[in-house]
Design an enzyme around this catalytic site. Structure first.
Site, mmCIF file in Angstrom:
data_model
loop_
_atom_site.group_PDB
_atom_site.id
_atom_site.type_symbol
_atom_site.label_atom_id
_atom_site.label_comp_id
_atom_site.label_asym_id
_atom_site.label_seq_id
_atom_site.Cartn_x
_atom_site.Cartn_y
_atom_site.Cartn_z
ATOM 1 N N SER A 285 -47.550 30.728 1.900
ATOM 2 C CA SER A 285 -48.029 29.946 0.770
ATOM 3 C C SER A 285 -47.142 28.708 0.585
ATOM 4 O O SER A 285 -47.045 27.878 1.485
ATOM 5 C CB SER A 285 -48.077 30.826 -0.479
ATOM 6 O OG SER A 285 -48.722 30.184 -1.540
ATOM 7 N N HIS B 97 -53.999 29.006 1.352
ATOM 8 C CA HIS B 97 -55.085 29.638 0.586
ATOM 9 C C HIS B 97 -56.365 28.836 0.788
ATOM 10 O O HIS B 97 -57.125 28.582 -0.146
ATOM 11 C CB HIS B 97 -54.742 29.697 -0.905
ATOM 12 C CG HIS B 97 -53.462 30.381 -1.230
ATOM 13 N ND1 HIS B 97 -53.304 31.750 -1.210
ATOM 14 C CD2 HIS B 97 -52.251 29.872 -1.590
ATOM 15 C CE1 HIS B 97 -52.061 32.066 -1.545
ATOM 16 N NE2 HIS B 97 -51.396 30.935 -1.771
ATOM 17 N N GLU C 115 -63.843 20.748 -4.837
ATOM 18 C CA GLU C 115 -64.688 19.591 -5.111
ATOM 19 C C GLU C 115 -64.394 18.513 -4.082
ATOM 20 O O GLU C 115 -63.390 18.556 -3.383
ATOM 21 C CB GLU C 115 -64.453 19.046 -6.521
ATOM 22 C CG GLU C 115 -63.036 18.560 -6.773
ATOM 23 C CD GLU C 115 -62.823 18.087 -8.208
ATOM 24 O OE1 GLU C 115 -62.191 17.018 -8.386
ATOM 25 O OE2 GLU C 115 -63.275 18.781 -9.136
#
Length: 289
Positions: free
Chosen positions: A148, A191, A166
């Site tokens: 991460s 992720h 988006e």
């Protein structure tokens, strides 16, 4: 650049923290987060194997729950065969110069960064002797791994924020900052599919198409080997966004709320066993022909 030195004489594509013009002898293992900790644990098993019996140092400097993560990863690594697991937990930058931290890194075969906030890593370690010592582990043939936030921090420039799920905007809120500089020509996001971050990565690459965007799914790793080949392992995909041949972009326009236009962007989607040659810019199938 935080944690590494850039020579004005010309490009040094892989100068690690602390600066070196020689190609590093070690590997980077960039994990997209939420790696399997209960089943086959393929990625963590790979990390332990790379340490080759030498100490594994778990760096929890990115996290607010450092103690909990240390207990979890110490247990995992020992269960997978690591005999010597050490904890690097620097609470604030002023502590980074303490001699005991250098001793923890002595002889290490792997440094593993846990998740959290990548800015905590760079603000505590960037430009410090500890960053130099981590770079030395990498240069000598050791492994630096991170999950991460611990994956994002490896590059010269790192993503630290921006809207996911988006389309990118001309003046979208993509935020970048200097990373540790262990690898210089990629930009990492994690992720990736789980948080819908393709638009964010495209927006970041539009700012500087010299960089290859590398998006990594959860329970997936992109391992950059000493020969500059990125190899995929785990249950998800690695996405490589190549913007070096972009023919048109609206990134420089003043219409801030307009959706970003990008022409001639190349996207490669790699699964377990596939690889990507960072020198040639070409993917290589891991499937038998």
């Amino acid at each position: 650049m935080v944690g590494s030195k850039v020579d004005a004489d010309g490009p040094d594509r892989d100068a690690p923290a602390g600066g070196s013009r020689a190609r590093p002898g070690g590997a980077l293992v960039l994990i997209g987060g939420h790696e399997d900790k209960q089943g086959e644990r393929e990625i963590l098993r790979d990390v332990v194997g790379r340490a080759a019996g030498r100490p594994i140092v778990v760096a929890t400097v990115a996290s607010e729950v450092a103690g909990e993560l240390w207990v979890e990863y110490e247990r995992l690594f020992r269960a997978l065969g690591a005999a010597d697991v050490r904890h690097l937990d620097i609470a604030q930058r002023g502590d980074a110069g303490e001699p005991r931290w250098a001793g923890i890194l002595e002889g290490a075969g792997c440094v593993f960064f846990t998740g959290g906030d990548q800015l905590k890593i760079t603000s505590k370690l960037g430009g410090s002797r500890i960053a130099d010592a981590i770079g030395a582990v990498y240069r000598r043939g050791g492994t630096v791994a991170g999950t991460s936030a611990g994956a994002s921090v490896m590059s010269e420039t790192m993503l630290v924020g921006g809207a996911g799920e988006e389309s990118a905007r001309v003046r979208g809120a993509v935020r970048m900052a200097p990373g540790l500089g262990l690898v210089r020509d990629i930009l990492v996001d994690q992720h990736f599919a789980q948080r819908g971050r393709l638009g964010r990565l495209l927006g970041a690459i539009a700012h500087n198409p010299r960089l290859l965007g590398v998006g990594i799914d959860e329970d997936t790793a992109a391992a950059i080997e000493p020969d500059r080949r990125l190899r995929v392992l785990g249950s998800g995909a690695v996405y490589v966004v190549d913007g070096r041949n972009i023919s048109h972009t609206t990134i420089g326009e003043d219409q801030e709320d307009r959706v970003l236009s990008l022409f001639d962007v190349r996207l490669h989607v790699l699964s377990a066993g596939d690889s990507f040659d960072l020198e040639s810019g070409r993917p290589v199938s891991g499937q038998p022909r």
